[in-house]
Design a protein around this motif. Structure first.
Motif, PDB file in Angstrom:
ATOM      1  N   ILE A  20      66.746 -49.033 -29.840  1.00 42.40           N
ATOM      2  CA  ILE A  20      67.824 -50.021 -30.011  1.00 42.40           C
ATOM      3  C   ILE A  20      68.934 -49.451 -30.894  1.00 42.40           C
ATOM      4  N   SER A  21      68.557 -48.732 -31.957  1.00 48.84           N
ATOM      5  CA  SER A  21      69.653 -48.189 -32.777  1.00 48.84           C
ATOM      6  C   SER A  21      70.366 -47.052 -32.047  1.00 48.84           C
ATOM      7  N   LEU A  27      76.824 -46.906 -27.542  1.00 47.80           N
ATOM      8  CA  LEU A  27      77.979 -47.783 -27.269  1.00 47.80           C
ATOM      9  C   LEU A  27      79.151 -47.381 -28.158  1.00 47.80           C
ATOM     10  N   SER A  28      78.848 -47.097 -29.425  1.00 48.96           N
ATOM     11  CA  SER A  28      79.936 -46.803 -30.371  1.00 48.96           C
ATOM     12  C   SER A  28      80.606 -45.472 -30.044  1.00 48.96           C
ATOM     13  N   GLU A  29      79.900 -44.601 -29.309  1.00 52.13           N
ATOM     14  CA  GLU A  29      80.499 -43.310 -28.950  1.00 52.13           C
ATOM     15  C   GLU A  29      81.530 -43.437 -27.838  1.00 52.13           C
ATOM     16  N   SER A  30      81.552 -44.557 -27.150  1.00 52.91           N
ATOM     17  CA  SER A  30      82.568 -44.749 -26.123  1.00 52.91           C
ATOM     18  C   SER A  30      83.919 -44.973 -26.788  1.00 52.91           C
ATOM     19  N   ALA A  31      84.930 -44.245 -26.310  1.00 50.69           N
ATOM     20  CA  ALA A  31      86.272 -44.401 -26.870  1.00 50.69           C
ATOM     21  C   ALA A  31      86.829 -45.794 -26.605  1.00 50.69           C
ATOM     22  N   ASP A  32      86.239 -46.496 -25.667  1.00 48.33           N
ATOM     23  CA  ASP A  32      86.758 -47.811 -25.257  1.00 48.33           C
ATOM     24  C   ASP A  32      86.044 -48.970 -25.949  1.00 48.33           C
ATOM     25  N   GLU A  61      78.147 -57.358 -31.484  1.00 48.81           N
ATOM     26  CA  GLU A  61      79.479 -57.827 -31.086  1.00 48.81           C
ATOM     27  C   GLU A  61      80.377 -56.615 -30.984  1.00 48.81           C
ATOM     28  N   ILE A  62      81.070 -56.494 -29.868  1.00 55.19           N
ATOM     29  CA  ILE A  62      81.994 -55.377 -29.679  1.00 55.19           C
ATOM     30  C   ILE A  62      83.377 -55.901 -29.298  1.00 55.19           C
ATOM     31  N   SER A  63      84.371 -55.028 -29.463  1.00 55.02           N
ATOM     32  CA  SER A  63      85.666 -55.224 -28.815  1.00 55.02           C
ATOM     33  C   SER A  63      85.786 -54.092 -27.817  1.00 55.02           C
ATOM     34  N   THR A  64      86.313 -54.388 -26.666  1.00 55.34           N
ATOM     35  CA  THR A  64      86.395 -53.336 -25.652  1.00 55.34           C
ATOM     36  C   THR A  64      87.596 -53.523 -24.741  1.00 55.34           C
ATOM     37  N   SER A  65      88.127 -52.378 -24.298  1.00 54.11           N
ATOM     38  CA  SER A  65      89.186 -52.431 -23.288  1.00 54.11           C
ATOM     39  C   SER A  65      88.590 -52.285 -21.889  1.00 54.11           C
ATOM     40  N   ASP A  73      78.585 -50.899 -15.999  1.00 51.72           N
ATOM     41  CA  ASP A  73      78.251 -49.519 -15.608  1.00 51.72           C
ATOM     42  C   ASP A  73      77.829 -48.704 -16.826  1.00 51.72           C
ATOM     43  N   LEU A  74      78.596 -48.842 -17.901  1.00 53.70           N
ATOM     44  CA  LEU A  74      78.267 -48.087 -19.110  1.00 53.70           C
ATOM     45  C   LEU A  74      76.893 -48.507 -19.649  1.00 53.70           C
ATOM     46  N   CYS A  75      76.644 -49.813 -19.684  1.00 53.84           N
ATOM     47  CA  CYS A  75      75.352 -50.296 -20.192  1.00 53.84           C
ATOM     48  C   CYS A  75      74.212 -49.752 -19.326  1.00 53.84           C
ATOM     49  N   GLN A  76      74.397 -49.744 -18.022  1.00 53.43           N
ATOM     50  CA  GLN A  76      73.326 -49.257 -17.139  1.00 53.43           C
ATOM     51  C   GLN A  76      73.126 -47.755 -17.302  1.00 53.43           C
ATOM     52  N   ASN A  77      74.221 -47.025 -17.566  1.00 48.58           N
ATOM     53  CA  ASN A  77      74.072 -45.586 -17.851  1.00 48.58           C
ATOM     54  C   ASN A  77      73.264 -45.368 -19.122  1.00 48.58           C
ATOM     55  N   ILE A  78      73.546 -46.147 -20.140  1.00 48.14           N
ATOM     56  CA  ILE A  78      72.806 -45.990 -21.397  1.00 48.14           C
ATOM     57  C   ILE A  78      71.340 -46.353 -21.181  1.00 48.14           C
ATOM     58  N   GLU A  79      71.075 -47.400 -20.412  1.00 48.31           N
ATOM     59  CA  GLU A  79      69.685 -47.763 -20.100  1.00 48.31           C
ATOM     60  C   GLU A  79      68.964 -46.597 -19.422  1.00 48.31           C
ATOM     61  N   SER A  80      69.636 -45.976 -18.448  1.00 52.27           N
ATOM     62  CA  SER A  80      68.991 -44.861 -17.724  1.00 52.27           C
ATOM     63  C   SER A  80      68.715 -43.695 -18.647  1.00 52.27           C
TER      64      SER A  80
END
Ligand code: ROI
Length: 161
Positions: A20-21, A27-32, A61-65, A73-80
């Protein structure tokens, strides 16, 4: 759009706390994406089949563009990346689950994505960490989150730290 988006994290296989961490870091490594806050870590009895380990759960809680599908898609990539396999067993154990719970005040009903996340009202392991981060949140049905928490059974949930 830069408005709060809430992501639920869950894991009950492997080293769940680390997973989880790691997922929050990914997630935080994404520029978006900017991570605004991460809830405490909770342990919860499995919802669904009981013959699986307890879950670790948190919400961030995030802010995202990113738009909702790009974020999915990003969440599913991280899951994989964390060894998640989609074997078709409904409600089976998993190394990592990332769910978009709320995307600002949007309601989305698409084949790949339902927001607010389906079943959120019965999921104390989602509502309680969400309430911790956003106690005055008004849910998409117009009711305060406190009412959703009050209507939900909290059995089997404990806050770790
Ligand atoms: N049960 C708990 N306690 N926590 C989860 O994150 C979770 N995720 C799921 C199902 C299998 C529904 N049960 C869960 O996907």
């Amino acid at each position: 759009m830069i408005e709060p988006v809430y992501i639920g994290l869950g894991s009950n296989l492997g080293d769940s706390e680390n997973t989880i961490s790691d997922a929050v870091n990914a997630l935080s490594e994404s520029a978006d994406i900017t991570i605004n806050a991460v809830s405490s870590l909770y342990k919860s009895a499995p919802m669904g089949p009981k013959n699986q380990p307890d879950y670790f759960n948190a919400v961030c809680e995030i802010s995202t563009s990113l738009d909702p599908i790009e974020l999915l898609d990003l969440c599913q990539n991280i899951e994989s990346t964390h060894g998640r396999e989609r074997k078709g067993e409904r409600w089976g154990p998993r190394t990592l689950d990332l769910d978009i719970l709320l995307y600002s005040t949007n309601t989305i009903n698409e084949e790949r994505l339902t927001i607010p996340h389906a079943g959120i009202a019965q999921r104390e392991f989602v509502l309680v960490p969400l309430f911790e981060l956003a106690p005055t949140l008004i849910m998409p049905d117009g009711r305060p989150i406190a009412k959703w928490v009050a209507d939900c059974s909290l059995d089997g949930l404990s806050r770790l730290r």
